[in-house]
Design a protein around this motif. Structure first.
Motif, PDB file in Angstrom:
ATOM      1  N   UNK A  29       0.821  -1.220   0.000  1.00  0.00           N
ATOM      2  CA  UNK A  29       0.000   0.000   0.000  1.00  0.00           C
ATOM      3  C   UNK A  29       0.850   1.262   0.000  1.00  0.00           C
ATOM      4  N   UNK A  30       0.264   2.353  -0.422  1.00  0.00           N
ATOM      5  CA  UNK A  30       0.922   3.659  -0.366  1.00  0.00           C
ATOM      6  C   UNK A  30       1.271   3.997   1.088  1.00  0.00           C
ATOM      7  N   UNK A  31       2.414   4.631   1.269  1.00  0.00           N
ATOM      8  CA  UNK A  31       2.843   5.179   2.564  1.00  0.00           C
ATOM      9  C   UNK A  31       2.626   4.185   3.712  1.00  0.00           C
ATOM     10  N   UNK A  32       3.149   2.977   3.530  1.00  0.00           N
ATOM     11  CA  UNK A  32       2.979   1.923   4.535  1.00  0.00           C
ATOM     12  C   UNK A  32       4.291   1.523   5.206  1.00  0.00           C
ATOM     13  N   UNK A  33       5.412   2.065   4.744  1.00  0.00           N
ATOM     14  CA  UNK A  33       6.733   1.642   5.212  1.00  0.00           C
ATOM     15  C   UNK A  33       7.454   2.812   5.881  1.00  0.00           C
ATOM     16  N   UNK A  34       8.092   2.545   7.017  1.00  0.00           N
ATOM     17  CA  UNK A  34       8.834   3.584   7.738  1.00  0.00           C
ATOM     18  C   UNK A  34      10.289   3.699   7.286  1.00  0.00           C
ATOM     19  N   UNK A  35      10.888   2.569   6.914  1.00  0.00           N
ATOM     20  CA  UNK A  35      12.296   2.577   6.506  1.00  0.00           C
ATOM     21  C   UNK A  35      12.521   1.503   5.452  1.00  0.00           C
ATOM     22  N   UNK A  36      13.063   1.917   4.316  1.00  0.00           N
ATOM     23  CA  UNK A  36      13.579   0.971   3.329  1.00  0.00           C
ATOM     24  C   UNK A  36      15.092   0.993   3.470  1.00  0.00           C
ATOM     25  N   UNK A  37      15.663  -0.146   3.795  1.00  0.00           N
ATOM     26  CA  UNK A  37      17.104  -0.260   4.018  1.00  0.00           C
ATOM     27  C   UNK A  37      17.594  -1.452   3.215  1.00  0.00           C
ATOM     28  N   UNK A  38      18.468  -1.193   2.267  1.00  0.00           N
ATOM     29  CA  UNK A  38      18.863  -2.293   1.397  1.00  0.00           C
ATOM     30  C   UNK A  38      20.268  -2.106   0.846  1.00  0.00           C
ATOM     31  N   UNK A  39      20.848  -3.225   0.459  1.00  0.00           N
ATOM     32  CA  UNK A  39      22.146  -3.244  -0.190  1.00  0.00           C
ATOM     33  C   UNK A  39      21.994  -4.068  -1.469  1.00  0.00           C
ATOM     34  N   UNK A  40      21.732  -3.418  -2.596  1.00  0.00           N
ATOM     35  CA  UNK A  40      21.500  -4.158  -3.835  1.00  0.00           C
ATOM     36  C   UNK A  40      22.778  -4.776  -4.372  1.00  0.00           C
ATOM     37  N   UNK A  41      22.665  -5.730  -5.275  1.00  0.00           N
ATOM     38  CA  UNK A  41      23.871  -6.214  -5.964  1.00  0.00           C
ATOM     39  C   UNK A  41      24.589  -5.020  -6.589  1.00  0.00           C
ATOM     40  N   UNK A  42      25.891  -4.948  -6.374  1.00  0.00           N
ATOM     41  CA  UNK A  42      26.637  -3.783  -6.842  1.00  0.00           C
ATOM     42  C   UNK A  42      26.942  -3.870  -8.332  1.00  0.00           C
ATOM     43  N   UNK A  43      27.276  -2.727  -8.919  1.00  0.00           N
ATOM     44  CA  UNK A  43      27.615  -2.668 -10.346  1.00  0.00           C
ATOM     45  C   UNK A  43      29.083  -3.020 -10.537  1.00  0.00           C
ATOM     46  N   UNK A  44      29.386  -4.291 -10.433  1.00  0.00           N
ATOM     47  CA  UNK A  44      30.771  -4.741 -10.524  1.00  0.00           C
ATOM     48  C   UNK A  44      31.144  -5.075 -11.960  1.00  0.00           C
ATOM     49  N   UNK A  45      32.461  -5.223 -12.181  1.00  0.00           N
ATOM     50  CA  UNK A  45      32.931  -5.517 -13.531  1.00  0.00           C
ATOM     51  C   UNK A  45      32.581  -6.928 -13.966  1.00  0.00           C
ATOM     52  N   UNK A  46      32.614  -7.855 -13.015  1.00  0.00           N
ATOM     53  CA  UNK A  46      32.385  -9.254 -13.342  1.00  0.00           C
ATOM     54  C   UNK A  46      31.065  -9.733 -12.759  1.00  0.00           C
ATOM     55  N   UNK A  47      30.407 -10.605 -13.497  1.00  0.00           N
ATOM     56  CA  UNK A  47      29.140 -11.141 -13.017  1.00  0.00           C
ATOM     57  C   UNK A  47      29.368 -12.011 -11.792  1.00  0.00           C
ATOM     58  N   UNK A  48      28.550 -11.800 -10.755  1.00  0.00           N
ATOM     59  CA  UNK A  48      28.634 -12.579  -9.531  1.00  0.00           C
ATOM     60  C   UNK A  48      27.459 -13.543  -9.452  1.00  0.00           C
TER      61      UNK A  48
END
Length: 338
Positions: A29-48
């Motif tokens: 739903x809209x405006x339902x989250x207090x904190x989004x905290x994330x560490x996405x896969x990084x933009x690295x040179x080699x595929x992980x």
């Protein structure tokens, strides 16, 4: 707006969902989250193995999630984004992708940069190998940029929840302020009052967060070993999400990690009494993340739980608070299925 599917597992405070984060975000739903905290896969040179996106496509890919995040975030909420640095392919020159994310988030999508943080991992091994280890022409890359975004100028935040211990010099000052301290205007222009010598329970932390990433014998990793799998290869330490969850939320608030991996964020949120939601596209990573919520690691329980979680068409598994081991052992898992 779609609704969320059945979660893979739930706990007292949270729920973990398998699927594409962008699709799952559309079910909130809209405006339902207090904190989004994330560490996405990084933009690295080699595929992980955990599925990072090529540098050339990365910024557009990541910003596609930010639109939905802004919709689901409360006006008082925060979006904390951990991004590792990278080099240009085949060159000893840094990629600017993480700064392009920052600029476009603010200029194009209307986010505010509440503050920039830098996570220093003193235990990180020297990398990249070519420029640091072999040619020895660069220092090791040991700092991640962490962008704290907000929808308004005044998101919920309380720095007193994350005070750090006083330095030895400050402890001496507090013990005998007359000897070590006198209120006056400093050369820098700062007017230091007598209240500076009051004990406030700790010092205000800097925006440089020195947190080693040294997990090697945790329950999560021991359980992974029991079932013959490797732990998630890009885990961040618990103290990192703990800092921001304490700083930016209250007990009972809802924390979302859209690239949950081994669900460190959810485990920390659970321990701090926050509701949590985890999205992860790789079902095997998410299944193993349930190990973080066990009271103890008994091999028969761990293997039974994991087999149920990865079974095709398995029903939702509930991990209750408290009597987890006793319940598990009743039918080879403290897990109810619904």
């Amino acid at each position: 707006m779609k609704s969320l599917p059945e979660p893979l597992y739930t706990t007292h405070y949270g729920a973990a969902y398998v699927g594409d984060a962008l699709e799952l975000l559309r079910g909130l739903p809209d405006e339902s989250i207090d904190l989004v905290l994330t560490s996405p896969p990084f933009a690295l040179q080699r595929q992980k193995e955990y599925g990072n996106v090529d540098q050339d496509e990365y910024v557009d890919w990541l910003l596609s999630f930010a639109v939905e995040i802004k919709r689901v975030l409360k006006s008082t909420g925060s979006f904390v984004l951990d991004l590792g640095g990278a080099y240009r392919r085949g060159r000893p020159v840094r990629s600017l992708y993480n700064y392009r994310v920052l600029i476009r988030m603010c200029d194009e999508l209307g986010w505010n940069l509440a503050e920039e943080f830098f996570w220093f991992n003193p235990s990180k091994l020297p990398s990249p190998i070519e420029w640091v280890n072999k040619r020895k022409i660069r220092a090791k890359d040991a700092v991640n940029t962490i962008w704290w975004f907000s929808k308004t100028d005044f998101p919920k935040a309380d720095i007193t929840k994350v005070l750090v211990p006083y330095s030895e010099r400050m402890k001496l000052l507090l013990q005998n302020s007359d000897k070590y301290y006198s209120p006056k205007k400093r050369p820098s222009g700062h007017d230091i009052s007598s209240r500076f010598a009051e004990d406030k329970g700790g010092a205000i932390p800097p925006n440089l967060l020195p947190i080693p990433n040294t997990e090697s014998n945790s329950q999560y990793l021991r359980c992974c070993q029991m079932v013959g799998i490797a732990g998630h290869p890009a885990r961040f330490p618990e103290k990192l999400p703990e800092f921001f969850i304490r700083f930016l939320t209250d007990v009972g608030d809802t924390v979302l990690d859209i690239f949950a991996g081994s669900n460190t964020t959810g485990a920390v949120a659970e321990a701090l009494g926050r509701r949590w939601i985890a999205f992860e596209i790789d079902s095997s990573y998410l299944a193993a993340s349930a190990f973080r919520f066990l009271n103890e690691a008994q091999e028969d329980v761990v293997k039974s739980l994991y087999s149920k979680l990865i079974a095709e068409g398995a029903k939702r598994i509930i991990i209750p608070q408290g009597a987890m081991q006793q319940y598990l052992l009743e039918e080879m898992g403290e897990y109810k299925t619904s």
